[in-house]
Design a protein around this motif. Sequence first.
Motif, mmCIF file in Angstrom:
data_model
loop_
_atom_site.group_PDB
_atom_site.id
_atom_site.type_symbol
_atom_site.label_atom_id
_atom_site.label_comp_id
_atom_site.label_asym_id
_atom_site.label_seq_id
_atom_site.Cartn_x
_atom_site.Cartn_y
_atom_site.Cartn_z
ATOM 1 N N ILE A 1 0.854 -1.184 0.000
ATOM 2 C CA ILE A 1 0.000 0.000 0.000
ATOM 3 C C ILE A 1 0.889 1.232 0.000
ATOM 4 C CG2 ILE A 1 -1.667 1.344 1.331
ATOM 5 C CD1 ILE A 1 -2.818 -1.311 2.327
ATOM 6 N N HIS B 1 -10.047 6.194 -0.903
ATOM 7 C CA HIS B 1 -9.452 5.106 -1.678
ATOM 8 C C HIS B 1 -8.197 4.592 -0.996
ATOM 9 C CE1 HIS B 1 -7.204 8.610 -3.308
ATOM 10 N NE2 HIS B 1 -6.186 7.756 -3.319
ATOM 11 N N ASN C 1 -7.083 4.964 -11.494
ATOM 12 C CA ASN C 1 -8.168 4.593 -10.588
ATOM 13 C C ASN C 1 -8.937 3.411 -11.160
ATOM 14 O OD1 ASN C 1 -8.119 6.735 -8.514
ATOM 15 N ND2 ASN C 1 -8.557 8.088 -10.237
ATOM 16 N N ASP D 1 -13.662 -1.878 -7.272
ATOM 17 C CA ASP D 1 -13.895 -3.289 -6.971
ATOM 18 C C ASP D 1 -15.347 -3.637 -7.312
ATOM 19 O OD1 ASP D 1 -15.592 -2.548 -4.820
ATOM 20 O OD2 ASP D 1 -14.160 -3.131 -3.275
ATOM 21 N N PHE E 1 -10.131 2.057 -5.792
ATOM 22 C CA PHE E 1 -8.742 1.722 -5.539
ATOM 23 C C PHE E 1 -7.897 2.488 -6.536
ATOM 24 C CE2 PHE E 1 -10.892 -1.727 -3.499
ATOM 25 C CZ PHE E 1 -10.079 -2.102 -2.452
#
Length: 126
Positions: free
Chosen positions: A5, A67, A105, A108, A114
């Motif tokens: 991340i 996000h 971008n 899901d 995300f």
Amino acid sequence: MIGKIDHIEIEVSDADEMAAFMEKLGYERLRETEHHGTSYEYVPADGEGPLFEIHTVSGEEVPGINHIAFGVDDIERVTEQLEAEDVDSIVGPYDVDKTGRTITNFRDPDGNRFQVVSDDENDDGE
């Protein structure tokens, strides 16, 4: 394909108040930008963990996680892989001048956003 991340963007009622809270948790301010109005970026003091990007909500936004972004070395290749896997709502890659990042971008299956991100300051020009 996607690993660690890079950052988590949080929309808050008051960015200054949240910044003070993050400092209570042991996070340190990395920088302040004008991304989405005044935005703060905080990193763990010990260097372990993702960056938090914090800004005050505006318009139709609501407080919460906006996000989660994953750092990648080759954003073009990763974006092509996402497209090949038929991932929903892909937008990018595109440059964000205010943060010095290139992002893509995507969503899901439940519509959560995300992002994959390449930090232009760390790119080697490839």
